[in-house]
Design a protein around this motif. Structure first.
Motif, PDB file in Angstrom:
ATOM      1  N   THR A  17      48.779 -28.905 -44.273  1.00  0.00           N
ATOM      2  CA  THR A  17      47.689 -28.592 -44.099  1.00  0.00           C
ATOM      3  C   THR A  17      46.636 -29.380 -45.374  1.00  0.00           C
ATOM      4  O   THR A  17      47.134 -29.270 -46.385  1.00  0.00           O
ATOM      5  CB  THR A  17      47.465 -27.205 -44.416  1.00  0.00           C
ATOM      6  N   PRO A  18      45.508 -29.902 -44.939  1.00  0.00           N
ATOM      7  CA  PRO A  18      44.473 -30.251 -45.873  1.00  0.00           C
ATOM      8  C   PRO A  18      43.717 -29.224 -46.747  1.00  0.00           C
ATOM      9  O   PRO A  18      43.070 -29.590 -48.014  1.00  0.00           O
ATOM     10  CB  PRO A  18      43.610 -31.386 -45.179  1.00  0.00           C
ATOM     11  N   ALA A  30      45.233 -26.832 -39.466  1.00  0.00           N
ATOM     12  CA  ALA A  30      46.024 -27.990 -39.392  1.00  0.00           C
ATOM     13  C   ALA A  30      45.150 -29.304 -39.801  1.00  0.00           C
ATOM     14  O   ALA A  30      45.879 -30.177 -40.296  1.00  0.00           O
ATOM     15  CB  ALA A  30      46.722 -28.103 -38.127  1.00  0.00           C
ATOM     16  N   GLN A  31      43.966 -29.091 -39.383  1.00  0.00           N
ATOM     17  CA  GLN A  31      42.912 -30.258 -39.711  1.00  0.00           C
ATOM     18  C   GLN A  31      42.119 -30.235 -40.744  1.00  0.00           C
ATOM     19  O   GLN A  31      41.189 -31.067 -41.159  1.00  0.00           O
ATOM     20  CB  GLN A  31      42.518 -30.860 -38.364  1.00  0.00           C
ATOM     21  N   GLY A  32      41.807 -29.178 -41.357  1.00  0.00           N
ATOM     22  CA  GLY A  32      40.460 -28.509 -42.191  1.00  0.00           C
ATOM     23  C   GLY A  32      39.126 -28.794 -41.434  1.00  0.00           C
ATOM     24  O   GLY A  32      38.405 -29.410 -42.012  1.00  0.00           O
ATOM     25  N   LEU A  33      39.246 -28.658 -40.042  1.00  0.00           N
ATOM     26  CA  LEU A  33      37.796 -28.775 -39.072  1.00  0.00           C
ATOM     27  C   LEU A  33      37.478 -27.324 -39.242  1.00  0.00           C
ATOM     28  O   LEU A  33      38.269 -26.247 -38.838  1.00  0.00           O
ATOM     29  CB  LEU A  33      38.281 -29.268 -37.806  1.00  0.00           C
ATOM     30  N   THR A  72      42.545 -25.146 -36.050  1.00  0.00           N
ATOM     31  CA  THR A  72      42.062 -26.569 -36.271  1.00  0.00           C
ATOM     32  C   THR A  72      41.484 -26.409 -37.859  1.00  0.00           C
ATOM     33  O   THR A  72      41.529 -27.353 -38.459  1.00  0.00           O
ATOM     34  CB  THR A  72      41.080 -27.144 -35.322  1.00  0.00           C
TER      35      THR A  72
END
Lengths: 96, 469
Positions: B56-57, B149-152, B146
């Motif tokens: 994770t970011p 997992a993506q920092g969205l 999201t």
């Protein structure tokens, strides 16, 4: 609809021929959402637009064509440099 | 990255799913000396609850919270245990002989197991409101996925709707990440409180109540929480407005994103296709597998751990995985040393405490589970509630017959997003219990695979002789 908290995009993919910058670690569906692409397919039944719904591999609304292969679940496929993604119109086309 | 060709033809234990149950089961079994492989279809381990745990970011620990970061230990234990962990691997069949069909990067293999633990977890309960297929409407779980997992995170006008612990948790996580939430539309009925009272003492002894109250306080300080009795998403081609009825009057909210959630239910597709018997659970309003004390299913050699065994949450899932793994080790390698099962069972009992209260207080209202009119029930085949109800009235008695009339459940999601709704609608029309109506008959392949993938299966002497003269 979505924005990135901090990371700068590092991977370049093509979506319907247009260049889209994504982050390594994105799935195809996440990259489409981050790029503001508002739908990824139209349905085979009525042609209604659909966008990713569950992002966990169960709803199949994020189906896209990836590198020439149709009906791929965008939420399960990580982006790769140079990947070619196409939104899907109706059902999977014969031959891809 | 492990390719299909790198897999052994057989393993002592095959674990399917890399969430807490699968990770804990694979670690324990591999440490005890079983040759163990874990298949997971996502790019990384963690399942949904610990999604992106190794990648994770979102490094600010407070955004996702300490319960999320607890998953890091499970992932590193599994990695160090000696189990083969294969991500990007889709399991499309499991049969009673314990042969597992797997596809990795377009290449398929059949792998033989001595024992199988299904740890495919849960999915969000279908939430069929008018307009739920519009782009701009997603599940709360999707937004959480999201984020992890993506920092969205959502960027426009964001509305949350539904009920249940996950909705509060997501709201708190989004707020901590700096997201503005326009409103939280609460769909559970206040009458649930009375029914939940008998379960309150257990709940107060569980860790849930302190955490839950903290989350609710955090969210209510920043977001208007509005009880609603009706809910719809409207817009042409994408979401424009959320329409709701609260206290008898209809209101509209401009929105770019509507996140829906009213609980999670076991992901039954693989277990049912393998032949494991299931029964209707009226408290959790879903089908759950019939299991013994070691989470063994009705199919010898196949256990079902984690939320797939009935919803109990991530920490309980890990303990269930351990119990199933101990049983597998005892069956295949009785001389190996394993943790004392009674200690694990005690931990599990503590983790399961308080669940009944949550089930009852967040029981989704009938009107949000059993839609009417032209609300879509089957998203894939675009079948409406009215069509399902009318067909049931004509004498169609169950979901499998319904397929022949309407194709509901026959699209790519294979009933995952409509199965419970179709069962409940038929039950309501027939005035019988969902138990009597039953569920879709599920068959392999449980995920769509191409003929080219099937054709990539290695051909042995027996297969060749079967078709050559």
């Amino acid at each position: 609809m979505f924005k990135r908290l901090h990371d700068t995009p590092t991977v370049t993919i093509k979506v319907n021929g247009q260049t889209v910058r994504a982050r390594s670690g994105d799935t195809v569906a996440a990259a489409l959402l981050a790029a503001g692409i508002d739908h990824c397919r139209t349905t085979p039944v009525t042609g209604a637009p659909r966008a990713p719904y569950c992002l966990m591999g169960v709803c199949f609304d994020c189906l896209v064509t990836i590198d020439g292969i149709g009906n791929r679940q965008g939420c399960l496929v990580p982006v790769r440099e140079g990947m070619e993604v196409a939104t899907q119109v109706g059902k999977r086309e014969a031959g891809r | 990255m492990i390719a299909a060709a790198d897999l052994s033809p057989a393993y002592d234990l095959i674990v399917i799913g890399g969430g807490p149950a699968g990770l804990a089961a694979a670690s324990l079994a591999a440490r005890a000396g079983l040759s163990t492989v874990l298949f997971d279809e996502n790019p990384g381990v963690g399942g949904q609850i610990y999604r992106g745990i190794t990648s994770t970011p979102v490094k600010n620990g407070t955004v996702l919270g300490e319960d999320y970061w607890a998953g890091a230990a499970l992932a590193s234990e599994a990695k160090a245990s000696g189990a083969s962990i294969v991500n990007g691997a889709t399991v499309w069949t499991l049969d009673p002989s314990l042969a597992v069909g797997i596809s990795i990067a377009g290449k398929a293999r059949l792998v033989q197991a001595g024992r199988v633990i299904i740890a495919t977890g849960a999915l969000e309960r279908p939430f069929p409101i008018p307009g739920w297929t519009l782009p701009g409407v997603m599940t709360a779980g999707a937004a959480q996925t999201t984020l992890k997992a993506q920092g969205l995170v959502p960027s426009g006008r964001t509305v949350l709707a539904g009920c249940g612990p996950l909705l509060w948790l997501l709201a708190a996580q989004l707020l901590r990440a700096g997201v503005k939430i326009e409103a939280m539309l609460e769909t559970s009925s206040r009458r649930n409180w009375l029914r939940a009272l008998p379960h309150l003492p257990d709940f107060l002894l569980s860790p849930y109540w302190r955490k839950g109250l903290g989350l609710m306080r955090e969210v209510k300080a920043a977001v208007p929480v509005i009880p609603v009795q009706k809910l719809a998403a409207t817009g042409a081609g994408k979401l424009k407005e959320v329409v709701y009825v609260s206290g008898g009057s209809e209101r509209r909210l401009l929105a770019d994103l509507l996140l829906l959630h009213h609980g999670v239910v076991p992901n039954v597709n693989l277990a049912m296709a393998a032949g494991a018997a299931h029964r209707w659970n009226e408290r959790q309003l879903c089908f759950v597998p019939e299991l013994d004390d070691d989470f063994g299913s009705s199919v010898p050699g196949i256990a079902i751990a984690g939320d797939g065994a009935g919803i109990a949450g991530g920490t309980a899932a890990a303990e269930r995985g351990r119990i199933a793994a101990i049983a597998a080790v005892r069956a295949l390698k009785p001389e190996a040393s394993v943790p004392a099962p009674q200690v694990v069972r005690q931990k599990l009992a503590r983790e399961e405490m308080g669940r009944a209260f949550l089930d009852v207080i967040y029981r989704p209202s009938d009107s949000f589970r059993r839609p009417e009119g032209d609300t879509i029930v089957c998203r894939c085949e675009e079948v409406t509630a009215q069509q399902v109800r009318a067909t049931a009235d004509m004498g169609c008695e169950g979901p499998n017959q319904m397929k022949a009339f309407l194709r509901s459940g026959m699209g790519p999601c294979q009933g995952r997003l409509c199965g419970l709704t179709v069962t409940e609608l038929i039950a309501e029309q027939r005035r019988v219990s969902p138990a009597e109506v039953g569920y879709y008959r599920l068959r392999p392949p449980v995920k769509p695979i191409t003929l080219a993938e099937l054709a990539s299966l290695p051909i042995g002497e027996a297969e060749r002789k079967a078709v050559e003269r």
